[in-house]
Structure formats: structure tokens, C-alpha cells
Motif scaffolding. Structure first.
Motif, PDB file in Angstrom:
ATOM      1  N   CYS A 164      -5.018   0.501  11.131  1.00 46.87           N
ATOM      2  CA  CYS A 164      -4.096  -0.849  10.081  1.00 46.87           C
ATOM      3  C   CYS A 164      -4.945  -1.333  10.175  1.00 46.87           C
ATOM      4  O   CYS A 164      -4.502  -1.663   8.295  1.00 46.87           O
ATOM      5  CB  CYS A 164      -2.975  -1.253  11.716  1.00 46.87           C
ATOM      6  N   CYS A 198       0.932   1.458   8.564  1.00 49.21           N
ATOM      7  CA  CYS A 198       0.866   0.194   9.563  1.00 49.21           C
ATOM      8  C   CYS A 198       1.810   0.388  10.519  1.00 49.21           C
ATOM      9  O   CYS A 198       2.070  -0.056  11.856  1.00 49.21           O
ATOM     10  CB  CYS A 198       0.831  -1.257   9.092  1.00 49.21           C
ATOM     11  N   GLU A 199       3.363   0.419   9.828  1.00 49.84           N
ATOM     12  CA  GLU A 199       4.276   0.128  11.018  1.00 49.84           C
ATOM     13  C   GLU A 199       4.317   1.146  11.472  1.00 49.84           C
ATOM     14  O   GLU A 199       4.735   1.672  12.751  1.00 49.84           O
ATOM     15  CB  GLU A 199       5.941  -0.197  10.294  1.00 49.84           C
ATOM     16  N   GLN A 258      -4.865  -1.327   5.534  1.00 48.33           N
ATOM     17  CA  GLN A 258      -5.209  -2.742   5.095  1.00 48.33           C
ATOM     18  C   GLN A 258      -6.599  -2.791   3.552  1.00 48.33           C
ATOM     19  O   GLN A 258      -6.237  -3.172   2.792  1.00 48.33           O
ATOM     20  CB  GLN A 258      -5.350  -3.683   5.550  1.00 48.33           C
ATOM     21  N   ARG A 305       1.765  -0.418   3.958  1.00 48.59           N
ATOM     22  CA  ARG A 305       3.065  -1.398   4.684  1.00 48.59           C
ATOM     23  C   ARG A 305       3.583  -0.233   6.192  1.00 48.59           C
ATOM     24  O   ARG A 305       3.717  -0.269   7.194  1.00 48.59           O
ATOM     25  CB  ARG A 305       4.333  -2.330   4.369  1.00 48.59           C
ATOM     26  N   PRO A 307       1.102  -2.273  -1.739  1.00 49.61           N
ATOM     27  CA  PRO A 307       1.176  -2.558  -0.283  1.00 49.61           C
ATOM     28  C   PRO A 307       2.915  -2.019   0.098  1.00 49.61           C
ATOM     29  O   PRO A 307       2.593  -2.166   1.589  1.00 49.61           O
ATOM     30  CB  PRO A 307       2.131  -4.209  -1.134  1.00 49.61           C
ATOM     31  N   GLU A 308       3.860  -1.729  -0.070  1.00 47.15           N
ATOM     32  CA  GLU A 308       4.388  -0.740   0.560  1.00 47.15           C
ATOM     33  C   GLU A 308       4.757   0.468   1.097  1.00 47.15           C
ATOM     34  O   GLU A 308       4.536   0.543   2.770  1.00 47.15           O
ATOM     35  CB  GLU A 308       5.902  -0.983  -0.038  1.00 47.15           C
TER      36      GLU A 308
END
Lengths: 377, 377
Positions: free
Chosen positions: A41, B41-42, A45, B38, B34-35
Motif C-alpha cells: 500500500c 490499497c483496499e 501511494q 485507493r 487517486p481512485e
């Protein structure tokens, strides 16, 4: 096919139900390790999904370099090549060795990726009987003129049964062929076999002869292998460690270096972290070894296998296909997930029950597996 | 080689310096969205690095299914096959078509992965002159007996120069060969070319004849293509959409389905999310189209290229290699990153300056690129 809804681990959620899980290839239990997940993660990022350009472009990224550095350290080599899919490892090796062999000899039960790699060499390809050094010699002598240089290819551990080739014998019988090359796919061995988790060559005592080296090492075959970050190591992608000259040669020759995107950043970061964990925490490898020994001792006692190697899984044919399907279903009902595979490279017509052991199974979990099997046999 | 220390985007950090970036293959600017991050990572939190077992084992995971569902929707097909590395897409197609062709004809500038796939078919392989339908016919007639069925393979967009083959002409001239197959590697086209981003076939107006279908579609060649999630779509892995019967056939035949781990969970989730973004937000594709047109108009005005296609990059040979190296260095000094590639599939001896356009470059950034180039030409 069931759908996995959690990381693979001692307990794994499949189709909404939590199973005691003795399956898959996450032998060290790292796919869901909090530090592996955090590394993935953080890298995502920082770097997004990756560089989206080949590494000879401007596609080099810190997590890629870190995987190669850590892999070199774990495998005791100078450098390493990390590439998108371990499936292509055999091809990368075989094409990098182009010009150094005249024919390819593959174990008849070799994995699909070994067979593809052999074909891509565009040299004659011959099979030899499974794990049989005498037949290997016979095939070489039958098909290769005197002075011809053989490339011998095999799985390091065969994914169907969990057996491995007699590497010491191969080295002995191949010594009579000057320039002979031996290349193995160690996807199921790295991170598991050998004191450092360096795979089949380490386990069979030949690793110190030198592996993945540019220069000829003296008597017997030159040894090559490829591994994966996706199984024991809990990450993703293929890995070939080696001496600096050989790795440079791989990167110079491989279209996977100059003609494809490198592995995604989260996969690289996860792989780098997992390699670090395995090196820093000897209890991980020790746990695998202890658990594998316990499960295999139990299976032997039940008469289900005579496989007593530290390979972290076993594929056992127990009666006929119908019997194994019933056994598989009965285990599922009791909350235990093992795999029944009807067909796979190296399996016979009946298929096999495949039981895999993770480093983070507890003694209680192993007892539960063996007690349940005992009640079914 | 420089090291990339941020996601590739309009501004990209290389070796510690932030460049205005006109390079790479992240054509829609999604690698660092960003999506997308995200979603990756989720999924990693939820599924770890992935199932670590093949999809015919228990390796199916929700993000894999989501990629295939979204890809089917974007490409207007019934289903899709998502696999680890787009590099193997051509091989997956060619081996799935086994038994339906007698010889392979490849564009002489085809990407490495096309050449490998052709070899793996174990059928005779012949080259035809780059993007030349007349020579294609000539080669087929020279090498294939009457009634023989050709498989024609090519890049959909060639990564060296950014040109694409005359698909309409191929369809026309190939109509005389019954059972002919045309298969293209659309790695640089999907997400960019065509109204929906379906790639070269859509852009050249033949998509509606039917693509990646099990059944024969009538006159002219049956059309096949493979794509990637790793470039325009900002994710990772290979994709082949198609009708349900063909995708089932791919999964039944491909060793990448039954004999390898599926793509890692973060890559799958990122890919699924990026496909959704592209479908839900038409301004992404529109931005790519507008920016590509603006950059190429500017380059044309400067006499650097006559390429005016919506392909999101151009490889231009501008003077000799030394000249291009100086130009490349001068751009770097001025904070602009484009690539100079000395060698690549399809480039001549001098190499080329490669300029890529991202959907999220602003007008000001494009002006800055063109003004700087003008000052250097």
C-alpha cells in the motif's frame, strides 16, 4: 470454482465460508502478512501502479531495485533479475543461453512453462522419463551427436505430486557431456527448500557449485534456475538471481526487460518486504519445515503418502477419482479445504488430492487436519 | 537509466527531479489516479497480494472477476479473460487458435511478443513487409499451398513509431483466403483508439464485424486482438475480451489460466477501477484525443512528424542519433522528459525520439513542450 474472499492463509474465506486451509502455494503464509500488505500500500501511494514503461526506457523504480537487491542477498548471489510473471522464467533462461546448446531434453512431466520455453529455443526437443537419470543419458546419446551440447530442463519441484528430480544423480551422469546445461523451474521450491530457502539445488547439496553464472564452473553441468515471488514469498513476479555478469546478460538479452512493463509497484514492494522478512526472521522457514514434517509424518501414518521431503505440499492419488472427490467433499463439509485436481501436468488419469502446508499453521490446525483425515480413511 | 520516483503523470519525478513528462505509456494518466490507488490499497487490505493458486484451483478472487466484467462492458463483448502479463496475450491467442491455421505471417516490425507467439505455434512462420497488404498477399501465395489457412499477426499500434497497419486493406485483400485469421497486439491502442477506446479495430471501422469470436463471422478474416491493463488503463495485466464461447475456450486451453497464479489483487482492483473511470467519465478519452491532436499538430508544424493519427505517441527520427541525443539532453535540461530510444522493435539504426501524450496534460504543458522544441529545432 470457489471464489477466494480473503488472503490465502491458515484460515481462508471461500464462497463466504471460513475454511481451515491446506491448499495453494502461499507456503510461508506471507500473502496476507500485515507488513507485506503495508509495503504494497505504501508503494502504491508513492508510485501508483508502476512506471508504465520498460526498464530500458525510464521505467526503473525503487521497489524493483529493492526486490533484486534483497533476492541477491537471500540467494547469496551478486545480483538478480525481477520480471513480471514467473511463468516466463524458463523462457528467459533458455533464450539467454541461446548458442550454448544444440538440443533440449525435458522431463516428460515438466510444467507447461518449461515445455513452452523449450519450444521457443527452436532447437530439437526430446523428452526423458520422469526424474530418471539413466533415461536422460539414453535420450541424449540417442538424439545428440558426439560433442553436441545438451540443455536439460525440468521442474525443480513438480507441482502435481510434490516430488523433485535427483539433482545429484543428474550432475553425476551429465558430467560426461562437455558444456552441458541444467535448468530448473524452482517456483515451488524457492523460499521452502534448503537452509536459506534457496530451493532445490540448495536442498540437494549442489548450490555451492555455483548457480546462474556466466562462466563455466568446471566439471558437471552448469546450473541454472528461476524462481517466483508469488508463492512462498507472498509477493508477485518472477526472479532469477545470479552473478553480476549473468544478470547483466539476462537484462541485455531479455525482451521482458526491454519490451515489457516491469512488475507493478505494489507487487514489487510486497516482494521486497517478504524477502526481508524471511531473511530477518528464521522462525518463518523453521515453521514451514516443522509443519511440513508434522503433516507428512501424519499422512504417512495414515498410509496416504510416502513423501517425506520438506517440499511444502504433496499430491497424493488415494483410490480412484470418485473416492477422492468424496473425500474432498467430506473435508469441505468439515470445514477443511484441500484441493482435488482432476488433471494437471504430471498427474495421471485419476488426478490427486493436493495438501499444502503453510508456515503459520498451528499444531492444533495440523492435528485437526490429521484427525479429520483419519476419520475419513 | 533514470529511476522513476513518482507515478508516471504530466509531472513525473526522475532521479530526484520533477519533469514535465511526455513519455511512457500511461496515456490516460491513470497510474497515479487517486481512485485507482485507493482501489489497489483496499483490495490489498482485503485480499492480500492475491490467491497464490491458479484459477482452476481455488484462485478466483472478486477483483479478477470485476476486471473481466468491466472489460467486457467497455469492449462491448460478452466476457473477457484477464491474465498476468499482457506480453503473453499473443501467445494465448495463437495457441487457442491451434488447428485453425497452417502457417503464420507476421509483420516484419512486430513486437517481440508477437514473434514469440508465432514461433510457439510450431507452424511455419513468414514475415511480410511492414504494413504492406500487397506483400502480405504475395507472401501468403508464395508460402502457402492453395486452400492453406493463414494466421496473420501484427501489432495494432507499433511501439517504435506509433503507426498502425492498414486494417481495412488487410480485410479486403485477405477475403480471398477462406478461413484466414488476423490477430493483433493492441497494447498501445486499447483505451486510446476508437470512440469507446476499443483499439485499432474500432478506429479503423472493422470492430463491428465481430472480434475474438468463436464462430466464423462471414467474409474476410476472423478478427482477434489482445490488450493490456498496464498502459492507457493505468492498471496491470493482459486482457482479451470476446464472446462467451471464445473466452471459455481461452480459459479451457490456456496454461495461463490453469497453470499460473492470476494477477495480484491490487493490480486487478486498480484495473477494474480504471476501466470503470474510463466508461463513466468521457472527458478522459476526450482529453487524450484533444491533447494528442494538439501535440501532433504542433510537431507537424515544426516539421518533426507527419503522423496525425490519434495514437497517443509518436516515434520520430529527427536527424541522426547524435542530433537526437543532443535534443534529448537539451529537453532534459529544460525540465522536459521525452525518451530517446537507440534501438527498439521497428526502429532503424538511428533510433527515435519518442513523445507520448497523456490525457491529463494541460494546454499550458503542451505549449511549453512545443515552445521548447521550437527553440531547439
Amino acid at each position: 470454482m470457489p471464489i477466494m474472499q480473503s488472503p490465502p492463509g491458515p484460515y481462508t474465506v471461500l464462497d463466504g465460508k471460513r475454511y481451515l486451509y491446506f491448499s495453494g502455494t502461499g507456503y510461508l503464509g506471507l500473502q496476507g502478512h500485515p507488513e507485506v500488505i503495508r509495503a504494497a500500500c505504501e508503494a502504491t501511494q508513492k508510485y501508483g501502479m508502476g512506471s508504465a514503461t520498460s526498464r530500458v526506457g525510464a521505467g526503473e523504480m525503487p521497489p524493483l531495485i529493492e526486490v533484486e537487491k534483497n533476492a541477491a542477498e537471500l540467494f547469496g548471489c551478486e545480483d538478480a533479475f525481477y520480471f513480471p510473471s514467473a511463468y516466463s522464467g524458463n523462457t528467459i533462461l533458455a533464450l539467454a543461453l541461446d548458442g550454448q546448446f544444440d538440443a533440449v531434453f525435458t522431463d516428460e512431466r515438466s510444467h507447461y512453462s518449461v515445455v513452452e520455453a523449450a519450444r521457443l529455443t527452436q532447437k530439437p526437443v526430446h523428452e526423458f522419463a520422469h526424474a530418471d537419470p539413466d533415461d536422460l543419458v539414453r535420450q541424449i546419446k540417442t538424439h545428440l551427436a558426439s560433442g553436441g551440447r545438451p540443455l536439460v530442463m525440468s521442474d525443480g519441484v513438480f507441482p502435481g505430486r510434490g516430488d523433485y528430480p535427483p539433482i545429484q544423480d543428474y550432475c553425476r551422469v551429465l558430467a560426461e557431456f562437455p558444456g552441458v546445461l541444467l535448468s530448473i523451474d524452482d517456483a515451488h521450491s524457492v523460499g521452502v527448500l534448503g537452509d536459506h530457502g534457496r530451493g532445490t539445488y540448495e536442498h540437494t547439496g549442489v548450490y555451492d557449485r555455483g548457480v546462474n553464472r556466466m562462466a563455466d564452473g568446471g566439471d558437471g553441468p552448469r546450473l541454472f534456475f528461476c524462481g517466483t515471488m508469488s508463492k512462498a514469498f507472498g509477493g508477485y513476479g518472477g526472479i532469477i538471481p545470479g552473478d553480476a555478469a549473468f544478470i547483466k546478460h539476462l537484462k541485455d538479452t531479455s525482451t521482458y526487460f526491454r519490451g515489457s512493463n516491469p512488475p507493478p509497484a505494489p507487487a514489487a514492494a510486497a516482494s521486497a518486504r517478504a524477502l526481508r522478512l524471511v531473511m530477518d526472521d528464521p522462525s518463518i522457514l523453521a515453521g514451514s519445515r516443522r509443519n511440513v514434517a508434522a503433516v507428512k509424518a501424519g499422512l504417512r501414518e495414515l498410509g496416504l503418502t510416502d513423501n517425506d521431503s520438506p517440499v511444502a505440499f504433496v499430491g497424493a492419488t488415494i483410490g480412484d477419482a470418485d473416492h477422492m472427490k468424496r473425500m474432498h467433499a467430506a473435508l469441505l463439509e468439515r470445514g477443511i479445504y484441500v484441493t482435488y485436481r482432476a488433471t494437471y501436468s504430471g498427474l495421471g488419469a485419476e488426478g490427486a488430492i493436493r495438501i499444502a502446508v503453510l508456515a503459520n499453521h498451528t499444531d492444533e490446525m495440523i492435528t485437526q487436519l490429521l484427525d479429520t483425515l483419519r476419520s475419513l480413511v
